[in-house]
Scaffold this motif. Structure first.
Motif, PDB file in Angstrom:
ATOM      1  N   LEU A 180      11.868 -46.689  -8.317  1.00 25.39           N
ATOM      2  CA  LEU A 180      10.956 -47.513  -9.115  1.00 25.39           C
ATOM      3  C   LEU A 180      10.845 -46.974 -10.530  1.00 25.39           C
ATOM      4  N   THR A 181      10.698 -47.882 -11.477  1.00 23.19           N
ATOM      5  CA  THR A 181      10.463 -47.462 -12.855  1.00 23.19           C
ATOM      6  C   THR A 181       9.025 -46.960 -12.982  1.00 23.19           C
ATOM      7  N   LEU A 233       6.708 -38.321 -10.069  1.00 29.41           N
ATOM      8  CA  LEU A 233       6.549 -37.675  -8.771  1.00 29.41           C
ATOM      9  C   LEU A 233       5.974 -38.627  -7.722  1.00 29.41           C
ATOM     10  N   ALA A 234       5.174 -39.609  -8.147  1.00 28.02           N
ATOM     11  CA  ALA A 234       4.561 -40.549  -7.209  1.00 28.02           C
ATOM     12  C   ALA A 234       5.476 -41.705  -6.844  1.00 28.02           C
ATOM     13  N   ARG A 249       3.184 -47.258 -11.830  1.00 29.81           N
ATOM     14  CA  ARG A 249       1.812 -47.336 -12.346  1.00 29.81           C
ATOM     15  C   ARG A 249       1.047 -48.496 -11.710  1.00 29.81           C
ATOM     16  N   ARG A 250       1.729 -49.616 -11.453  1.00 30.64           N
ATOM     17  CA  ARG A 250       1.068 -50.751 -10.806  1.00 30.64           C
ATOM     18  C   ARG A 250       0.557 -50.389  -9.408  1.00 30.64           C
ATOM     19  N   GLY A 251       1.318 -49.598  -8.676  1.00 30.81           N
ATOM     20  CA  GLY A 251       0.917 -49.230  -7.326  1.00 30.81           C
ATOM     21  C   GLY A 251       0.162 -47.911  -7.248  1.00 30.81           C
ATOM     22  N   PHE A 252      -0.079 -47.290  -8.409  1.00 24.81           N
ATOM     23  CA  PHE A 252      -0.710 -45.962  -8.439  1.00 24.81           C
ATOM     24  C   PHE A 252      -2.135 -46.003  -7.878  1.00 24.81           C
ATOM     25  N   ARG A 253      -2.863 -47.094  -8.081  1.00 18.62           N
ATOM     26  CA  ARG A 253      -4.254 -47.164  -7.639  1.00 18.62           C
ATOM     27  C   ARG A 253      -4.365 -47.136  -6.113  1.00 18.62           C
ATOM     28  N   ALA A 290       4.066 -48.374  -3.277  1.00 21.27           N
ATOM     29  CA  ALA A 290       4.734 -49.614  -2.867  1.00 21.27           C
ATOM     30  C   ALA A 290       5.187 -50.366  -4.108  1.00 21.27           C
ATOM     31  N   ASP A 291       6.211 -51.161  -3.949  1.00 18.88           N
ATOM     32  CA  ASP A 291       6.743 -51.925  -5.073  1.00 18.88           C
ATOM     33  C   ASP A 291       5.920 -53.201  -5.252  1.00 18.88           C
TER      34      ASP A 291
END
Length: 193
Positions: free
Chosen positions: A131-132, A110-111, A137-141, A116-117
């Motif tokens: 995005l995978t 959903l996010a 997850r890398r940009g989740f923070r 951002a990539d």
């Protein structure tokens, strides 16, 4: 009609006498062309369903093509989200942990349009909606600044007294192994004898 060759291992280790013959349907997938100058080889699929309809056959070969996505999803669950990392003590706890990971995976899906990539140098750029989950997850923070905060940050507190120093734990928790074990006829005989 073809039959799979069964052996006395795995689920058939304890089977008494001759192994049964299981009838099924064999599918042959043939690709017209491959990228480059490679000659396509046929792919054979087997199903235990007899008398399959055309809709069944279409669903099977399309599911086979989606296996790559499924394998990467399970790899993400295990390596990135830590599906097999905790040492759970009961099957119910393993089920709860699995559902928590499914919820986390859903949040990552959903996010996807919100993040951002943050790609590695060797990765190709991707659209924000494509995005995978690992790249999300890398940009989740960075999503914290974009979302509302319904609760305040937790207040720091001191830990409880715990067990007195030098005392041993008298009530060890039982540990149930929820992992999968491969069983062969040789190990089964060794365990019985």
């Amino acid at each position: 009609m073809l039959y799979p060759r069964l052996a006395h291992r795995g689920v058939w280790v304890e089977h008494p006498g001759e192994l049964p013959i299981i009838a099924g349907t064999l599918l042959r997938l043939q690709v017209e062309h491959l990228p480059g100058e490679h000659a396509p080889k046929p792919v054979w699929l087997w199903s235990s369903v007899i008398g399959a309809s055309a809709a069944d056959v279409d669903r099977w070969w399309q599911s086979f093509l989606r296996r790559f996505d499924l394998e990467h999803t399970f790899r993400l669950f295990k390596q990135t989200l830590g599906w097999t990392a905790p040492k759970v003590r009961t099957p119910a706890a393993a089920d709860r942990w699995t559902w928590l990971l499914v919820a986390a995976y859903t949040q990552l899906q959903l996010a996807s349009p919100l993040t951002a990539d943050l790609r590695r140098p060797w990765e190709r750029p991707a659209d924000p909606g494509r995005l995978t989950p690992t790249r999300v997850r890398r940009g989740f923070r960075h999503l914290r600044t974009k979302t509302s905060r319904p609760a305040r940050a937790p207040k720091p507190s001191r830990p409880g007294p715990g067990r007195p120093p030098g005392s041993h734990n008298r009530h060890r928790a039982t540990h149930h192994d929820v992992g999968k074990r491969a069983t062969t006829a040789a190990t089964s005989r060794n365990n019985q004898g």
